[in-house]
Design a protein around this motif. Sequence first.
Motif, PDB file in Angstrom:
ATOM      1  N   PRO A   3     147.522  50.518  17.330  1.00 27.28           N
ATOM      2  CA  PRO A   3     148.408  50.847  16.213  1.00 27.28           C
ATOM      3  C   PRO A   3     149.828  51.137  16.702  1.00 27.28           C
ATOM      4  N   LYS A  21     153.280  53.033  15.393  1.00 31.57           N
ATOM      5  CA  LYS A  21     153.829  53.929  14.371  1.00 31.57           C
ATOM      6  C   LYS A  21     155.261  53.508  14.068  1.00 31.57           C
ATOM      7  N   ALA A  30     158.584  54.575  11.538  1.00 27.15           N
ATOM      8  CA  ALA A  30     159.176  55.521  10.589  1.00 27.15           C
ATOM      9  C   ALA A  30     160.296  54.807   9.840  1.00 27.15           C
TER      10      ALA A  30
END
Length: 76
Positions: free
Chosen positions: A14, A16, A18
Amino acid sequence: MVDLKLAKLPDRTPVKLAITITPDLQAALQAYAAVYATAYGVEEPIVELIPAMLSAFLDSDRNFARARDAGERRSR
């Protein structure tokens, strides 16, 4: 080397990400999540829906698929 029917699995680590979104987009995502819950009888957090929504969008964009495929052929 063994020639298997199944190709090597892609990287599934995965990543991440933002982002900052507008209040209008936040409201639309909340509304989508509510409609999703009504349609499927299960509430999913928006952060779980967004990756699926992005994948569906990219998968359905034929012009993007053609351009990506053309770029991959050029880079070989």
